[in-house]
Design an enzyme around this catalytic site. Structure first.
Site, PDB file in Angstrom:
ATOM      1  N   HIS A 133     -99.715 -95.784 -58.556  1.00  0.00           N
ATOM      2  CA  HIS A 133    -100.384 -94.853 -59.160  1.00  0.00           C
ATOM      3  C   HIS A 133     -99.312 -93.563 -59.434  1.00  0.00           C
ATOM      4  O   HIS A 133     -98.787 -93.065 -60.310  1.00  0.00           O
ATOM      5  CB  HIS A 133    -101.558 -94.264 -59.036  1.00  0.00           C
ATOM      6  N   GLU A 134     -98.552 -93.284 -58.182  1.00  0.00           N
ATOM      7  CA  GLU A 134     -97.597 -91.979 -58.304  1.00  0.00           C
ATOM      8  C   GLU A 134     -96.641 -92.584 -59.108  1.00  0.00           C
ATOM      9  O   GLU A 134     -95.770 -91.907 -59.468  1.00  0.00           O
ATOM     10  CB  GLU A 134     -97.607 -92.002 -56.781  1.00  0.00           C
TER      11      GLU A 134
END
Length: 268
Positions: A133-134
């Site tokens: 996600h990051e």
């Protein structure tokens, strides 16, 4: 720019008619200097942004305890992220901070920093989901935009600027304020969905099970519910700024299921 300064100067002079001539000159000089610095900050080039990102991550690595290459946490992260080498051509580099906050973050230069406390409470798959996600935020330039917004906030307050094509050095105070602004940065629902989708495909391309995305959100939801009963300073913004977890869990689960990808046995 000269025209803007002239208008601003006239306004200052009108409002300061009751002041002494010396005070008027001081205020006008200060206002003009502030406008000039603000204009320089707003027009930062990509190269200058790169310099600021590097300065920031170097500062973070200096002011946090980075675990060595042979530490079990670092070894675990290195094994876990094997095959995850770059994001849109930008090389990724991973480090572990030995701190009690539960968090992880990614910078626009490909630096991924994972906190040991996060690794303590997450399985490998859950941790991969957070990393994916990051990385998605980096791929869609959300991280870069958030960094620039935080930097300009500091610029407007402290006069950060650039001269001669070289980014002005930031003070420890400015770097600390920048870090705080980044921690408190919020992404829109659209940006979160974009990061989710990219993270899913990023993990899949890297040979990882993309169910990790849904599993990481399940853990986030669990931690949020626990934090709702007992607030903990160790639970960082990573968990308090993720909206609509139920919808995101459902969306990632349906995506993996529709592609016939089996959920990891350990997570069942």
């Amino acid at each position: 720019m000269k025209k803007i300064l002239a208008i601003f100067a006239a306004a200052v002079l009108c409002m300061s008619a009751a002041n002494s001539v010396q005070a008027q000159k001081f205020n006008l000089s200060k206002a003009a200097s502030g406008l000039k610095k603000t204009a320089q900050a707003v027009t930062l080039t990509d190269d200058q942004m790169v310099q600021y990102v590097k300065e920031y991550i170097d500062w973070m690595d200096t002011h946090n305890p980075v675990l060595p290459e042979d530490d079990p946490y670092t070894v675990r992260l290195r094994n876990l992220t094997q095959g995850l080498t770059d994001v849109e051509g930008t090389p990724l580099n991973f480090k572990v901070y030995n701190v009690i906050d539960v968090n992880a973050f990614a910078c626009a230069d490909g630096s991924i920093r994972v906190f040991a406390a996060l690794m303590d409470i997450m399985s490998d798959d859950e941790l991969l989901g957070v990393i994916g996600h990051e990385v998605g935020h980096v791929a869609h330039k959300h991280s870069k935009k958030a960094f620039k917004t935080a930097l300009l906030t500091s610029a407007l307050k402290d006069g950060v600027s650039s001269t001669g094509g070289t980014a002005a050095k930031l003070t420890d105070s400015q770097l600390g304020s920048l870090g705080e602004s980044l921690v408190n940065a919020n992404y829109s629902q659209k940006q979160e969905r974009e990061a989710d989708d990219y993270g899913y495909n990023f993990l899949k391309r890297g040979g990882k099970n993309p169910w990790a995305m849904a599993l990481s959100f399940r853990k986030l939801k669990q931690l949020q519910e626990e934090a709702g009963v007992k607030k903990s300073s160790k639970l960082n913004q990573l968990f308090s700024t993720h909206p609509d977890l139920d919808a995101r869990i459902k969306r990632m689960e349906e995506k993996a299921t529709s592609e016939g990808i089996a959920q990891p046995e350990a997570a069942k």
